[in-house]
Motif scaffolding. Structure first.
Motif, short mmCIF file in Angstrom:
data_model
loop_
_atom_site.label_atom_id
_atom_site.label_comp_id
_atom_site.label_asym_id
_atom_site.label_seq_id
_atom_site.Cartn_x
_atom_site.Cartn_y
_atom_site.Cartn_z
N ILE A 18 0.83 -1.21 0.00
CA ILE A 18 0.00 0.00 0.00
C ILE A 18 0.86 1.25 0.00
CG2 ILE A 18 -1.68 1.33 1.32
CD1 ILE A 18 -2.95 -1.28 2.21
N ASN A 19 1.93 1.25 0.77
CA ASN A 19 2.83 2.41 0.79
C ASN A 19 3.55 2.57 -0.54
OD1 ASN A 19 2.59 3.67 3.40
ND2 ASN A 19 3.47 1.82 4.29
N ARG A 20 3.94 1.47 -1.16
CA ARG A 20 4.56 1.54 -2.48
C ARG A 20 3.55 2.06 -3.50
NH1 ARG A 20 6.67 -3.24 -2.31
NH2 ARG A 20 5.21 -4.35 -3.67
N HIS A 21 2.30 1.68 -3.31
CA HIS A 21 1.22 2.10 -4.18
C HIS A 21 1.03 3.63 -4.14
CE1 HIS A 21 -3.10 2.94 -4.92
NE2 HIS A 21 -3.03 1.95 -5.78
N ARG A 22 1.00 4.21 -2.95
CA ARG A 22 0.79 5.66 -2.85
C ARG A 22 2.00 6.44 -3.36
NH1 ARG A 22 3.01 8.12 1.81
NH2 ARG A 22 3.82 6.62 3.33
N ARG A 23 3.19 5.90 -3.14
CA ARG A 23 4.38 6.60 -3.65
C ARG A 23 4.44 6.55 -5.17
NH1 ARG A 23 6.79 4.23 1.16
NH2 ARG A 23 7.38 2.38 -0.04
N ALA A 24 4.04 5.42 -5.74
CA ALA A 24 4.05 5.29 -7.20
C ALA A 24 3.01 6.22 -7.83
CB ALA A 24 3.78 3.84 -7.59
N LEU A 25 1.85 6.31 -7.22
CA LEU A 25 0.79 7.17 -7.75
C LEU A 25 1.21 8.64 -7.75
CD1 LEU A 25 -2.12 6.97 -8.82
CD2 LEU A 25 -2.92 7.35 -6.48
N GLU A 35 -2.68 15.17 -0.82
CA GLU A 35 -3.98 14.61 -1.17
C GLU A 35 -3.92 13.09 -1.34
OE1 GLU A 35 -2.55 17.30 -2.43
OE2 GLU A 35 -3.98 18.71 -3.30
N ILE A 36 -2.84 12.61 -1.96
CA ILE A 36 -2.70 11.16 -2.19
C ILE A 36 -2.52 10.43 -0.87
CG2 ILE A 36 -1.17 9.40 -3.18
CD1 ILE A 36 -0.71 11.40 -5.52
N ASP A 61 -9.23 13.63 -11.33
CA ASP A 61 -8.13 12.89 -11.94
C ASP A 61 -7.42 12.03 -10.91
OD1 ASP A 61 -6.45 12.13 -14.08
OD2 ASP A 61 -4.96 13.64 -13.52
N LEU A 62 -7.25 12.58 -9.71
CA LEU A 62 -6.59 11.82 -8.65
C LEU A 62 -7.41 10.59 -8.28
CD1 LEU A 62 -4.87 13.37 -5.55
CD2 LEU A 62 -6.32 11.36 -5.31
N VAL A 63 -8.72 10.77 -8.13
CA VAL A 63 -9.58 9.65 -7.74
C VAL A 63 -9.59 8.59 -8.84
CG1 VAL A 63 -11.92 8.93 -7.16
CG2 VAL A 63 -11.01 11.06 -6.23
N VAL A 64 -9.72 9.02 -10.09
CA VAL A 64 -9.77 8.06 -11.21
C VAL A 64 -8.49 7.24 -11.27
CG1 VAL A 64 -9.76 7.87 -13.72
CG2 VAL A 64 -11.43 9.34 -12.61
N LYS A 65 -7.35 7.89 -11.16
CA LYS A 65 -6.07 7.17 -11.21
C LYS A 65 -5.93 6.25 -10.00
CE LYS A 65 -3.15 10.11 -14.14
NZ LYS A 65 -4.19 10.92 -14.77
N PHE A 66 -6.39 6.71 -8.84
CA PHE A 66 -6.33 5.89 -7.64
C PHE A 66 -7.15 4.61 -7.85
CE2 PHE A 66 -7.62 4.45 -3.47
CZ PHE A 66 -6.51 4.67 -2.67
N VAL A 67 -8.35 4.75 -8.40
CA VAL A 67 -9.22 3.60 -8.63
C VAL A 67 -8.64 2.67 -9.68
CG1 VAL A 67 -11.50 2.88 -9.45
CG2 VAL A 67 -11.29 4.83 -7.91
#
Length: 308
Positions: A18-25, A35-36, A61-67
């Motif tokens: 999950i932490n790798r996920h937020r850093r990559a996003l 925000e991320i 855009d942030l929400v769409v990419k997150f999803v």
């Protein structure tokens, strides 16, 4: 459902993903780390997050990419811009006419909010009272009424946006459900060239059908498991005080209380009893996600996003 023993074996790996996920996003945005990070924490805690800011500041855009980075199917995500003219059928699904003839008031919810796992509601406070009341039930109780029967909804992550929070008493209840609110500001003045570069690449990705952020390292199930693990650890020891003694050092808890009182007395931020308990849980979630241990003073920074 997963047991605590099962989750303990893999929770460190889940945290890392999950932490790798937020850093990559974060690589696909300009100055949106704040925000991320908040979106990730709220997703882990399954608490709604409200973005407050003008149009064009990357909220949707942030929400769409997150999803998309979670690998969810198209029907698992629901997005809608609300207005005072929005009909309940646009959000909840149309009435089933055949069943109505039989005296049953049922909605066909396929592809609508009640069946979505993740949702983004833009201009949420512009909706009418009929939709607001339904949203309160969905957000607070995770239930949706069909023909008088309360049914569970699939929703686990809710993001919403507004240009500003109106000062209308009828909206207070819904606004209070968003215990975390983050202001999104334009970044062009300080990051002019970076914004142009990132924007051009986004256009290239769109034109060529590429979604490099969709190769996320964390899955939707990882977030569900994280939430389940947190729920189970909250109950360890058989009381809330047991959780506090293990995970919330006394001096940090005293600071937590002091900041809450200051927010209420000096900044006139209303923190209800319900909101206080949820803030505790989200702060605990942030602490465990970010550093895997007890709450530290820097985790209390989340209180800065609890404003009315």
């Amino acid at each position: 459902m997963w047991t605590l023993k099962e989750l303990e074996r893999e929770i460190d790996a889940i945290r890392e993903r999950i932490n790798r996920h937020r850093r990559a996003l974060d690589e696909y945005f300009v100055k949106r780390t704040e925000e991320i990070d908040l979106a990730t924490v709220c997703a882990c805690a399954q608490e709604p997050l409200l973005f407050v800011g003008p149009p064009g500041t990357a909220k949707s855009d942030l929400v769409v990419k997150f999803v998309e980075s979670l690998g969810l199917g198209e029907s698992d995500y629901f997005e809608y811009m609300l207005t005072k003219f929005t009909e309940p059928s646009e959000i909840l699904g149309p009435i089933d006419i055949d069943l109505l003839k039989q005296g049953r008031f049922m909605r066909r919810t396929k592809g609508k909010l009640p069946e979505a796992k993740v949702a983004f509601l833009d201009e949420i406070f512009k909706s009418n009272s009929a939709i607001l009341n339904t949203l309160l039930t969905i957000v607070n109780e995770r239930k949706f009424y069909q023909d008088g029967e309360a049914l569970p909804v699939a929703l686990r992550m809710l993001f919403a946006a507004t240009n500003d929070i109106p000062e209308q008493s009828e909206l207070d209840a819904l606004a209070d459900r968003f215990i975390v609110k983050v202001e999104t500001r334009p970044v062009k003045d300080d990051h002019f060239s970076e914004l142009i570069d990132a924007g051009i690449m986004n256009e290239v990705y769109k034109a060529t059908g590429q979604k490099p952020w969709a190769r996320g390292s964390a899955s939707f199930e990882d977030f569900l498991k994280f939430k389940r693990y947190m729920d189970l650890t909250f109950g360890e020891g058989g009381s809330g005080s047991a959780d506090r003694e293990r995970w919330f050092p006394r001096e940090v808890f005293a600071e937590f209380r002091r900041v809450v009182r200051t927010l209420e007395t000096e900044d006139k931020v209303f923190i209800s009893d319900r909101k206080l308990v949820k803030l505790y849980k989200v702060i605990r979630t942030r602490a465990f996600l970010f550093h895997g241990g007890a709450v530290r003073t820097d985790d209390l920074s989340l209180l800065g996003y609890s404003g009315n």
